[in-house]
Design an enzyme around this catalytic site. Sequence first.
Site, PDB file in Angstrom:
ATOM      1  N   HIS A  90      32.613  45.175  32.982  1.00 51.02           N
ATOM      2  CA  HIS A  90      33.771  44.498  33.556  1.00 51.02           C
ATOM      3  C   HIS A  90      33.252  43.399  34.479  1.00 51.02           C
ATOM      4  O   HIS A  90      32.775  43.684  35.579  1.00 51.02           O
ATOM      5  CB  HIS A  90      34.642  45.490  34.304  1.00 51.02           C
ATOM      6  CG  HIS A  90      35.949  44.894  34.768  1.00 51.02           C
ATOM      7  ND1 HIS A  90      36.298  43.582  34.539  1.00 51.02           N
ATOM      8  CD2 HIS A  90      36.991  45.449  35.443  1.00 51.02           C
ATOM      9  CE1 HIS A  90      37.487  43.340  35.058  1.00 51.02           C
ATOM     10  NE2 HIS A  90      37.936  44.467  35.607  1.00 51.02           N
TER      11      HIS A  90
ATOM     12  N   HIS B 283      42.362  44.254  27.851  1.00 54.97           N
ATOM     13  CA  HIS B 283      41.624  44.316  29.111  1.00 54.97           C
ATOM     14  C   HIS B 283      40.665  45.509  29.048  1.00 54.97           C
ATOM     15  O   HIS B 283      39.505  45.389  29.405  1.00 54.97           O
ATOM     16  CB  HIS B 283      42.606  44.437  30.272  1.00 54.97           C
ATOM     17  CG  HIS B 283      42.000  44.228  31.621  1.00 54.97           C
ATOM     18  ND1 HIS B 283      41.276  43.112  31.947  1.00 54.97           N
ATOM     19  CD2 HIS B 283      42.019  45.002  32.741  1.00 54.97           C
ATOM     20  CE1 HIS B 283      40.868  43.196  33.209  1.00 54.97           C
ATOM     21  NE2 HIS B 283      41.298  44.337  33.702  1.00 54.97           N
TER      22      HIS B 283
ATOM     23  N   CYS C 227      40.897  40.516  39.034  1.00 55.16           N
ATOM     24  CA  CYS C 227      40.328  40.677  37.690  1.00 55.16           C
ATOM     25  C   CYS C 227      41.040  39.888  36.594  1.00 55.16           C
ATOM     26  O   CYS C 227      40.589  39.888  35.448  1.00 55.16           O
ATOM     27  CB  CYS C 227      40.277  42.152  37.336  1.00 55.16           C
ATOM     28  SG  CYS C 227      39.233  43.078  38.476  1.00 55.16           S
TER      29      CYS C 227
END
Lengths: 342, 404
Positions: free
Chosen positions: B331, B298, B165
């Site tokens: 995401h 994030h 990620c």
Amino acid sequence: MTFRMAIRGIGLVAGFGCGNEAALNALHNGAAPNDVLSIQASTGGINYPVYQADPAPLKDFVPSGQLRRVNKYSRLAALAACLALQDAGRNIPCQCSDIAVIIASGYGASSTTFAFLDDVILQGDSFASPTLFSNSVHSAATSNVTILLQISGPSLTVTQFEMSAVAALLNARIWLEEKRVDSVLLGGVDQINQVLLYCYHGFFGDRIPHEITPLRYDLQTAVPGEGAAFMLLTADDGRIPPYGYIDMVSWEAFNNCTVPEDVLIIPGADGHRTCGLHYRKLLKAVDPANIKTFSQIYGCMPSGQMFDIALASIAAKNGLIPASFCSVKLDANGNLGLVHHS
Amino acid sequence: MTSAINSFSDVQITGIGCLCAAGANVPQMMDNIYSGVRTPVVSEQVRADHPELYPMFEMPASAVPDGYSEGPETRRCGLLAIAAASEAINDAGFDMDSLKKFRVGVCIGTTVGNAMNNESFYRDFLHNRFPPMDSIKAFRNANPADMVARHFHLNGLRQCIANACSSGTVAIGQAAEWINSGLCDIALAGGSDILCRVIYNGFVSLKITDSQPCRPFDKNRRGLNLGEGAGMVVLESSHTATQRKARIHATLCGYGNYSDAYHISAPMPDGVGLEMAINTALKQAKIGRDYIAFINAHGTATPENDKVEGTLFSRIFPKTPFHSTKGYTGHTLGAAGAVEAVITVESLKRQMIAASVGFQDPDPDFDVNPVMENTPVQGDYAMSDSLAFGGNNAVLVFRRRAQA
């Protein structure tokens, strides 16, 4: 680009065994496929020779309890990483942040992805395993190396099929040159699985090779291999490194490139006919006596160039080949990775 | 502690491109984000048999503009990257011919784009239905960096970053280092990822997805919503940008990358790896923490991730405004850092950060909260951070273009 990297340690695990003694033995005596795996194809059962690697010696470096949920892909990487660190005289675990971990892989953790899919397909979506999923990403090997060896420096996973190794080396050189880290633990890792063998059969048919003949460029003789090859690299600080230097790394377009004629050439030819024909064209002006391959020792895999460099560096250290050599790897997109060693 | 970093030079961002569920291009995405629009949906394409349905930020099939297909052996992840790259290249004032005059590198982060996870192929294989090799050929041709390079006829260095990620953030940071080291004059860098059942089932199995629209940093957050998209930037050395009189969006002046060395799927609770990455990026930018005008966090809305960032920001950025934009985009995994880099650059230009949608109730575990409304910011520097499976932390610091 004049910045050169010193090779302080090498760690290998492959079909020929693990460690530099096993590698040296393979360099002296050769190594053949060490196992046969069976797959089902539309024409019936097929036995495929392979170079299979065993990560079991990792338990000599890492307590077994810490390895319980670690997949083979990561274990291969961790074992080769430990061997490279040990070879360089470093402590294990490292407990440091001044080492970077960079790993190149073509296939990544695809075996774990397929294991994850086994549960989903055979039992249902609700049976998807979180452990398998967490370990199915390409970066699982890099993550597990940082965790098992306690390395909190920068980390990077590169996947660019046959160009993965040269891409990883370019990043390593940059990090060392800008002093982001003192050392880079750089490795290539790939793992065999049944799907891969099925694909070999699908692409290359029923004529199954039993040995790789890399310089018979017009023959399809690729035999799948797996394993990991790691090097501990530093900047050239004046101390003579045991395995020489990587002087230059470059990414070139195949059509614009010629290979040097004054050093030993280590082509990444690995028995794939399509690439082999390109190697033949590239190396047509090179004296055959000045060409040496290693894929017949470790097998065919996308990260093979890392094995070529590691094995050639060991061979050079032991006087089997000259210290000056150039590793050359081609991909299907017309790219060429060159790594000059002295 | 590691050695001093002595040679990270500024790299100019001269083009930006993005497409995700929040918008089909950068202006549309920013308009929707500033308007508070978000559209998580229960996917018709990615279905599974879990008792609960988890919404995702899915893009319509038509999201990839016409003309980007290379034929049947292509995959959507690379096509999204091409579309975002095309916007970024046009934005930078290049066309295909002018771009070819330079040494151009391509660096793209992804998780799905490089994974052999074709479920229908594997299902047939598992049941001895002997699938043909078409899917494998497609996989071989689907590396997003290769696809972008092929599409724009670029023959320079390219690579896919697979740091999970944080891949998009790392790809931009590494590409900047290529330019600094002279490997290329210009780099197309970013990230691209798509939704699929493997990803969906995987995140559901980890029990970190929310059946409601996600709530980053909220006390009642339950997890993330997956998303898909691509973000790309055009990076150039100051010399190249000056020479061709390029318009500069912002300067990339710092890049940090550190590992937790802690756990395969959970972040280090004290955030020490993230803190080291932040410190390195700030050191490269030659600024202290006080110079950061805002942070694009994030902020996945998982309990663990947001706790790490919230706790760390409480300690080292107690007064710095921050937001998570995953409430608008979902995401997007390997694309997330790149999508957020684009949002950060645009927010820095506009001196305005969007409300952190989904946040309502402060979490008593940390002392800072994301902004609840569109908030003016003042300052020349902004930071975007990414955390990844396996503990990779990556940080980018941007500087606003000097005002004339």
